[in-house]
Write an enzyme that holds these catalytic residues in place. Structure first.
Site, PDB file in Angstrom:
ATOM      1  N   TYR A 111       0.864  -1.187   0.000  1.00 47.36           N
ATOM      2  CA  TYR A 111       0.000   0.000   0.000  1.00 47.36           C
ATOM      3  C   TYR A 111       0.904   1.241   0.000  1.00 47.36           C
ATOM      4  O   TYR A 111       1.825   1.339   0.811  1.00 47.36           O
ATOM      5  CB  TYR A 111      -0.874  -0.055   1.255  1.00 47.36           C
ATOM      6  CG  TYR A 111      -1.866   1.056   1.335  1.00 47.36           C
ATOM      7  CD1 TYR A 111      -2.964   1.082   0.490  1.00 47.36           C
ATOM      8  CD2 TYR A 111      -1.705   2.091   2.251  1.00 47.36           C
ATOM      9  CE1 TYR A 111      -3.877   2.119   0.553  1.00 47.36           C
ATOM     10  CE2 TYR A 111      -2.617   3.123   2.324  1.00 47.36           C
ATOM     11  CZ  TYR A 111      -3.699   3.135   1.468  1.00 47.36           C
ATOM     12  OH  TYR A 111      -4.602   4.159   1.535  1.00 47.36           O
ATOM     13  N   ASP A 183       0.025  -7.707   6.283  1.00 49.01           N
ATOM     14  CA  ASP A 183      -1.154  -6.874   6.017  1.00 49.01           C
ATOM     15  C   ASP A 183      -2.149  -7.786   5.292  1.00 49.01           C
ATOM     16  O   ASP A 183      -1.936  -8.187   4.147  1.00 49.01           O
ATOM     17  CB  ASP A 183      -0.763  -5.665   5.158  1.00 49.01           C
ATOM     18  CG  ASP A 183      -1.946  -4.743   4.861  1.00 49.01           C
ATOM     19  OD1 ASP A 183      -3.094  -5.217   4.884  1.00 49.01           O
ATOM     20  OD2 ASP A 183      -1.713  -3.548   4.582  1.00 49.01           O
TER      21      ASP A 183
HETATM   22  C1  LIG Z   1      -6.380   0.968   2.507  1.00 53.20           C
HETATM   23  C2  LIG Z   1      -5.215   0.159   2.895  1.00 53.20           C
HETATM   24  C3  LIG Z   1      -4.381   0.522   3.964  1.00 53.20           C
HETATM   25  C4  LIG Z   1      -4.569   1.817   4.736  1.00 53.20           C
HETATM   26  O1  LIG Z   1      -5.789   1.874   5.379  1.00 53.20           O
HETATM   27  P1  LIG Z   1      -6.625   3.208   5.726  1.00 53.20           P
HETATM   28  O2  LIG Z   1      -7.792   2.684   6.459  1.00 53.20           O
HETATM   29  O3  LIG Z   1      -6.944   3.879   4.431  1.00 53.20           O
HETATM   30  O4  LIG Z   1      -5.723   4.073   6.555  1.00 53.20           O
HETATM   31  C5  LIG Z   1      -3.353  -0.334   4.299  1.00 53.20           C
HETATM   32  N1  LIG Z   1      -3.128  -1.479   3.610  1.00 53.20           N
HETATM   33  C6  LIG Z   1      -3.902  -1.838   2.561  1.00 53.20           C
HETATM   34  C7  LIG Z   1      -3.600  -3.102   1.857  1.00 53.20           C
HETATM   35  C8  LIG Z   1      -4.958  -1.043   2.168  1.00 53.20           C
HETATM   36  O5  LIG Z   1      -5.712  -1.413   1.133  1.00 53.20           O
END
Ligand SMILES: *Cc1c(COP(=O)(O)O)cnc(C)c1O
Length: 393
Positions: A111, A183
């Site tokens: 991200y 993640d």
């Molecule tokens: C959207 C996203 C984030 C960040 O999240 P927010 O809620 O926008 O701060 C982190 N990792 C991934 C894979 C994302 O899609």
């Protein structure tokens, strides 16, 4: 109800919920900043950790705790830490696990801001970061240095849909004494459970699949053991990126339908991917459920379904992609993903705009790449919308 030994769908609905004096069927919003102590001794006991009472909402709150315990059970972890946003979760994990002089290895297609905050902010505190294509684990081994502390992966990666072998990363992390952070936003625990595959920490932007209704921003971290949990919670509380009780209420409502939403979305996504794969105007498509995906076998092994995210490139490059984005009407031209509504966006100029052109290309984020998040509308309508847009090119 004790849901520890119950099935995933039962946990979605009931895990973390508690009974109150009114017999409320859902966890209410405890919209309060602070909590009264019974007396001076009770206050002292709460601060000393001898009593489990609540103190102050940045530190803990019943609505937020219900969500943290819900997600911890879904991910099979020790406990959860809810944050104001997904980036709040990412930054909290970096803050908790890195120090001046330490090194982190990350997927090159993470991200955008998860990379940007390391390059532009943590670098000022002398934290070193290397970005490699983690879908080939040899690249990780080559990047390890004596000061490497954390291996951070996102799989499937955003927006290239590259898949990284979580169990193989866990083995590398174990051998070299690294903390493995995953993640899991693109899958949610319904499709992939990183802690079961050996990861130490899993995090989410709950803005996406977990909440699923494009109406709040939020994040959550789940640690596999108490030591990591305490270390990360300390950073969240001191940095102050806690979730708000109303956000927690919304996500507790959204998460209940996670399984049925994902089932429908991935059923739709497979049909959309098959439609795009044979369309004459499509140059390439990457969807984990198509055998043409380079890590199709790995996807089958570590994910219990293929999800509803895909990326594709059009013959005619970005100009053609722009035409498509301007000519779809059902799909919303918007960032974010994983909601009930279909979304289309252009990572090179939108979500990954902060990453340098050179780093984007190295990570496979080419100018023609279009990211598509399939929703739960009628699939015939989603396909007709795409077909209409493609006909305009
Ligand atoms: C959207 C996203 C984030 C960040 O999240 P927010 O809620 O926008 O701060 C982190 N990792 C991934 C894979 C994302 O899609």
């Amino acid at each position: 109800m004790d849901t520890k030994n119950k099935g995933f769908n039962t946990k979605l609905i009931h895990a973390g919920a508690f009974e109150d004096e009114f017999g409320s069927a859902t966890v209410p919003i405890y919209q309060t900043s602070t909590f009264k102590f019974k007396n001076a001794q009770d206050g002292a006991d709460c601060f000393a950790g001898k009593s489990k009472g609540y103190i102050y909402t940045r530190i803990g709150n019943p609505t937020i705790r219900a969500f943290e315990q819900n997600i911890a059970q879904l991910e099979n972890g020790f406990d959860g830490i809810a944050t104001s946003s997904g980036m709040g979760a990412v930054s909290t994990v970096y803050m908790a696990l890195l120090a001046a002089g330490s090194h982190i290895i990350s997927s090159d297609a993470v991200y955008g801001p998860a990379r940007g905050v390391l390059e532009q902010d943590f670098s000022r505190f002398n934290v070193e970061a290397s970005f490699v294509n983690t879908s080939n684990t040899d690249n990780i081994i080559k990047a390890i240095k004596p000061n490497t502390k954390v291996l951070y992966i996102e799989t499937p990666a955003n927006p290239t849909m590259e898949i990284t072998d979580i169990a193989a990363c866990a083995a590398i992390a174990k051998k070299h004494g690294l903390i493995l952070v995953v993640d899991n936003t693109f899958c949610s625990p319904y499709l992939q459970k990183p802690l079961d595959l050996g990861a130490d920490v899993v995090l989410h932007s709950i803005t996406k699949f977990i909440n699923g209704h494009a109406d709040i921003v939020g994040g959550v971290i789940v640690a596999k053991d108490e030591k990591l949990y305490k270390q990360i919670r300390h950073s969240m509380v001191y940095m102050g990126c806690n979730m708000d009780p109303t956000q927690a209420f919304m996500v507790l409502r959204g998460v209940k339908t996670l399984a049925i939403r994902i089932e429908r979305a991935q059923e739709n996504a497979m049909k959309v991917a098959e439609f795009l794969a044979t369309h004459p105007k499509i140059a390439w498509i990457k969807y984990p459920g198509l055998p043409s995906h380079p890590q199709y076998e790995l996807a089958k092994k570590q994910m219990s379904g293929f999800g509803s995210m895909m990326s594709f490139g059009l013959k005619g490059g970005f100009a053609a992609g722009e035409k498509l984005m301007n000519n779809v009407h059902l799909a919303l031209l918007a960032v974010s993903l994983g909601g009930v509504e279909t979304l289309i966006q252009h990572p090179a100029s939108m979500t990954h705009a902060a990453v340098s052109k050179e780093n984007k290309l190295a990570a496979g984020i080419t100018d023609e790449l279009v990211r598509f998040s399939v929703g739960i509308e009628d699939v015939e309508d989603i396909i007709a919308d795409l077909k209409n847009g493609l006909d305009k090119i």
